[in-house]
Design an enzyme around this catalytic site. Structure first.
Site, PDB file in Angstrom:
ATOM      1  N   HIS A   6      -7.009  -6.631  -1.205  1.00  0.00           N
ATOM      2  CA  HIS A   6      -5.983  -5.636  -0.913  1.00  0.00           C
ATOM      3  C   HIS A   6      -5.085  -6.009   0.259  1.00  0.00           C
ATOM      4  CE1 HIS A   6      -4.107  -1.717  -0.767  1.00  0.00           C
ATOM      5  NE2 HIS A   6      -4.409  -1.615   0.513  1.00  0.00           N
ATOM      6  N   ASP A  60       0.854  -1.183   0.000  1.00  0.00           N
ATOM      7  CA  ASP A  60       0.000   0.000   0.000  1.00  0.00           C
ATOM      8  C   ASP A  60       0.900   1.245   0.000  1.00  0.00           C
ATOM      9  OD1 ASP A  60      -3.003   0.875   0.479  1.00  0.00           O
ATOM     10  OD2 ASP A  60      -1.839   2.022   1.936  1.00  0.00           O
TER      11      ASP A  60
END
Length: 325
Positions: free
Chosen positions: A302, A107
């Site tokens: 994610h 991320d």
């Protein structure tokens, strides 16, 4: 749940909480939003068991890391630009007596680790991107590009408003953590074929107001893990992490003269169902990362470190052993 206690070092004006396990070639793991060093809880022991020195820090604005003078998170938005974020990692290496390290990031931490060889090439032995690809500097301000293509409600554009997302997500931290930390709800194909809506435009603030029973995907955290995150963000709030986003324009403006080649061994691991950091964003990375190996973890969203820890650990440790044993 086993997770090491931190040691605290002074680095770049911070009292930095650093978590370590193992010996050997150092591998520094950089987390994203809204994460912590704890987000690498499944990877730290695996990397250490593979014969490496696994290191993760609560980064600037997060967890138990604070300003060394005030004892609080740094105050100014500019305190969270890429110069500070990469400078923190260099100062940490200095304090730990490390010349070079392999940097692994997920991320926002992925953006940091891809910047490390551009800004501090003498301190980087290799780079691992988890979900986050290398993205070369574009011709226009990225916030203006996102605003033009996806509108004001797109979450990164919305995050630019100081105080707005901070208040929205900070008023019920437990709910916010339940909202973010969910397993992948849809495949990319289903996402792309869906009718335009708040999800399609990544309007997280609008999705947050949807009744919780209508949220997609299953909760990802155990009660014990959720409590760990809750305690950390109750202490810091979300402003520090959100300020990373508020430096997109500043980072773009101040990076015009940087090189664009990553001249160290690179590993890129994508998640098949990450609707933001999509696997196709890695296409063309070879132009900028000549020594590149790429993989895609299927049926994964994610939060790859927690959603598919065994698969991720296998890819990371296999590459580390082949390239740096």
């Amino acid at each position: 749940m086993s997770f090491p206690e931190p040691k605290f070092i002074e680095a770049n004006g911070l009292k930095l909480a650093v978590y370590e396990q193992g010996t050997g070639v150092p591998v520094v793991m950089c987390h994203g939003f809204p994460e912590l060093a704890f987000s690498w809880r499944h990877q730290i022991p695996a990397v250490a068991d593979a014969g490496f020195r696994a290191i993760a820090a609560d980064q600037r604005g997060y967890g138990r890391t604070v300003d060394a003078t005030t004892g609080k998170i740094p105050a100014a938005i500019e305190d969270y630009d890429m110069e500070h974020l990469t400078g923190d990692m260099v100062a940490m290496l200095d304090e730990l007596g490390i010349d070079k390290a392999i940097f692994c990031g997920h991320d926002w931490g992925g953006f940091v680790v891809w910047q490390m060889p551009l800004r501090h090439p003498d301190r980087v032995a290799g780079v691992i991107g988890v979900n986050t690809p290398y993205i070369a500097r574009g011709p226009i301000d990225p916030i203006e590009a996102m605003r033009a293509t996806m509108g004001e409600d797109m979450y990164i554009v919305f995050f630019q408003k100081p105080g707005a997302a901070d208040e929205l997500f900070g008023k019920d931290i437990a709910k916010s953590l339940r909202f973010w930390y969910r397993k992948s709800a849809v495949t990319l194909e289903d996402f792309d074929n869906a009718a335009p809506d708040a999800a399609k435009n990544l309007a997280l603030a609008k999705l947050f107001e949807v009744p919780e029973e209508e949220w997609g995907g299953d909760p990802l955290l155990t009660a014990e893990e959720a409590a760990y995150y809750h305690q950390a963000f109750t202490s810091t709030g979300f402003t520090g992490g959100l300020n990373w986003y508020r430096n997109f324009t500043r980072n773009w403006e101040r990076s015009a003269d940087l090189p664009d080649q990553v001249n160290v061994p690179c590993l890129m691991i994508s998640a098949a169902n990450d609707v933001v950091l999509r696997p196709e964003l890695t296409e063309g990375m070879e132009q900028f990362c000549p020594d590149l190996e790429k993989h895609i973890i299927p049926d994964c969203g994610h939060w790859t470190q927690a959603e598919k820890p065994d698969e991720l650990n296998a890819l990371i440790t296999d590459w580390l052993k082949r390239r740096f044993a």
